[in-house]
Design a protein around this motif. Structure first.
Motif, PDB file in Angstrom:
ATOM      1  N   LEU A  44       0.822  -1.207   0.000  1.00 41.25           N
ATOM      2  CA  LEU A  44       0.000   0.000   0.000  1.00 41.25           C
ATOM      3  C   LEU A  44       0.858   1.260   0.000  1.00 41.25           C
ATOM      4  O   LEU A  44       0.621   2.189  -0.782  1.00 41.25           O
ATOM      5  CB  LEU A  44      -0.925   0.002   1.222  1.00 41.25           C
ATOM      6  N   ALA A  45       1.882   1.294   0.838  1.00 44.15           N
ATOM      7  CA  ALA A  45       2.754   2.470   0.920  1.00 44.15           C
ATOM      8  C   ALA A  45       3.490   2.716  -0.397  1.00 44.15           C
ATOM      9  O   ALA A  45       3.572   3.853  -0.864  1.00 44.15           O
ATOM     10  CB  ALA A  45       3.750   2.312   2.069  1.00 44.15           C
ATOM     11  N   VAL A  46       4.006   1.663  -0.993  1.00 44.16           N
ATOM     12  CA  VAL A  46       4.737   1.809  -2.255  1.00 44.16           C
ATOM     13  C   VAL A  46       3.796   2.293  -3.357  1.00 44.16           C
ATOM     14  O   VAL A  46       4.126   3.207  -4.123  1.00 44.16           O
ATOM     15  CB  VAL A  46       5.435   0.487  -2.647  1.00 44.16           C
ATOM     16  N   HIS A  47       2.608   1.706  -3.419  1.00 42.43           N
ATOM     17  CA  HIS A  47       1.632   2.117  -4.431  1.00 42.43           C
ATOM     18  C   HIS A  47       1.243   3.592  -4.241  1.00 42.43           C
ATOM     19  O   HIS A  47       1.212   4.363  -5.204  1.00 42.43           O
ATOM     20  CB  HIS A  47       0.390   1.224  -4.355  1.00 42.43           C
ATOM     21  N   GLN A  48       0.946   3.981  -3.007  1.00 45.08           N
ATOM     22  CA  GLN A  48       0.572   5.367  -2.715  1.00 45.08           C
ATOM     23  C   GLN A  48       1.716   6.326  -3.041  1.00 45.08           C
ATOM     24  O   GLN A  48       1.503   7.411  -3.581  1.00 45.08           O
ATOM     25  CB  GLN A  48       0.169   5.534  -1.240  1.00 45.08           C
ATOM     26  N   PHE A  49       2.930   5.919  -2.700  1.00 43.83           N
ATOM     27  CA  PHE A  49       4.093   6.767  -2.951  1.00 43.83           C
ATOM     28  C   PHE A  49       4.286   6.986  -4.451  1.00 43.83           C
ATOM     29  O   PHE A  49       4.552   8.102  -4.901  1.00 43.83           O
ATOM     30  CB  PHE A  49       5.353   6.141  -2.343  1.00 43.83           C
ATOM     31  N   MET A  50       4.155   5.909  -5.231  1.00 43.03           N
ATOM     32  CA  MET A  50       4.306   6.032  -6.682  1.00 43.03           C
ATOM     33  C   MET A  50       3.224   6.928  -7.272  1.00 43.03           C
ATOM     34  O   MET A  50       3.501   7.767  -8.136  1.00 43.03           O
ATOM     35  CB  MET A  50       4.313   4.652  -7.336  1.00 43.03           C
ATOM     36  N   ALA A  51       1.995   6.778  -6.789  1.00 48.39           N
ATOM     37  CA  ALA A  51       0.904   7.620  -7.275  1.00 48.39           C
ATOM     38  C   ALA A  51       1.146   9.087  -6.917  1.00 48.39           C
ATOM     39  O   ALA A  51       0.961   9.980  -7.755  1.00 48.39           O
ATOM     40  CB  ALA A  51      -0.428   7.137  -6.700  1.00 48.39           C
ATOM     41  N   LEU A  52       1.571   9.348  -5.684  1.00 41.69           N
ATOM     42  CA  LEU A  52       1.871  10.725  -5.267  1.00 41.69           C
ATOM     43  C   LEU A  52       3.035  11.309  -6.052  1.00 41.69           C
ATOM     44  O   LEU A  52       3.004  12.474  -6.454  1.00 41.69           O
ATOM     45  CB  LEU A  52       2.184  10.775  -3.771  1.00 41.69           C
ATOM     46  N   SER A  53       4.059  10.501  -6.271  1.00 43.94           N
ATOM     47  CA  SER A  53       5.221  10.973  -7.039  1.00 43.94           C
ATOM     48  C   SER A  53       4.813  11.331  -8.458  1.00 43.94           C
ATOM     49  O   SER A  53       5.250  12.346  -9.008  1.00 43.94           O
ATOM     50  CB  SER A  53       6.315   9.912  -7.056  1.00 43.94           C
ATOM     51  N   ASP A  54       3.959  10.494  -9.055  1.00 43.07           N
ATOM     52  CA  ASP A  54       3.477  10.764 -10.405  1.00 43.07           C
ATOM     53  C   ASP A  54       2.671  12.058 -10.438  1.00 43.07           C
ATOM     54  O   ASP A  54       2.853  12.897 -11.327  1.00 43.07           O
ATOM     55  CB  ASP A  54       2.632   9.591 -10.895  1.00 43.07           C
ATOM     56  N   LEU A  55       1.803  12.248  -9.468  1.00 41.35           N
ATOM     57  CA  LEU A  55       1.008  13.484  -9.403  1.00 41.35           C
ATOM     58  C   LEU A  55       1.886  14.715  -9.206  1.00 41.35           C
ATOM     59  O   LEU A  55       1.668  15.749  -9.836  1.00 41.35           O
ATOM     60  CB  LEU A  55      -0.025  13.399  -8.284  1.00 41.35           C
TER      61      LEU A  55
END
Length: 187
Positions: A115-126
């Motif tokens: 969950l943390a990795v997925h959220q981090f990647m999504a935030l980084s992309d945004l």
């Protein structure tokens, strides 16, 4: 190298987390026993993941998480015995992306890491998309200002834009660089 930073004042917890993360695919581990060490290691080594306890000496995990989020962003998973609302709200504001209550199983930690990795990647992309949009908007503003100056010299809007384009091509510069140069010359 795939570094994970494990932060807990209890050696046995750090060992358990590193064993679980090895199964998850991490090869190298950095360990810290307090928040201050965690911040220093995160800034120095830029780990791909941070798993950190809340209650530690010197600097607590929430304060350390906030400092790591601002200076060495990484997916942050919080380990804690505290499941109270205040801790969770503070964790969210501190950049924590997932939360595991002690005692925890390997499955719980792996789910939290996913969950943390997925959220981090999504935030980084945004964040990257926002940065690009801000850059595009700033370029547009500079080009519009430069066109306005050229139009004051008697050019039509289309002619002013074409002149900026030609200058950019002939000088091998971006349209923004040419617009900024035109604006500087006008000052």
């Amino acid at each position: 190298m795939r570094y994970a930073l494990i932060v807990d004042d209890e050696v046995l917890i750090r060992r358990k987390v590193s064993e679980i993360l090895q199964l998850y695919g991490f090869e190298h581990f950095l360990e810290a026993e307090n928040g201050q060490q965690a911040v220093e290691l995160a800034v120095q080594h830029q780990p791909l993941l941070v798993v950190m306890d809340v209650t530690m000496p010197v600097m607590d995990g929430l304060t350390a998480a906030e400092k790591i989020s601002s200076s060495a962003p990484a997916p942050l998973v919080l380990l804690t015995g505290n499941a109270d609302r205040q801790t969770i709200e503070t964790a969210c504001r501190s950049g924590v992306l997932s939360y595991v209550v002690k005692p925890f199983s390997a499955e719980q930690l792996c789910a939290a890491v996913d969950l943390a990795v997925h959220q981090f990647m999504a935030l980084s992309d945004l964040r990257e998309r926002v940065r690009k949009l801000e850059d595009t908007l700033e370029t547009r503003k500079q080009v519009e200002k430069a066109k306005g100056l050229l139009m004051l010299q008697g050019l039509s809007e289309a002619e002013a834009y074409r002149k900026l384009q030609k200058l950019a091509m002939s000088k091998r510069k971006t349209l923004r660089e040419i617009a900024e140069a035109v604006l500087l010359m006008a000052d």
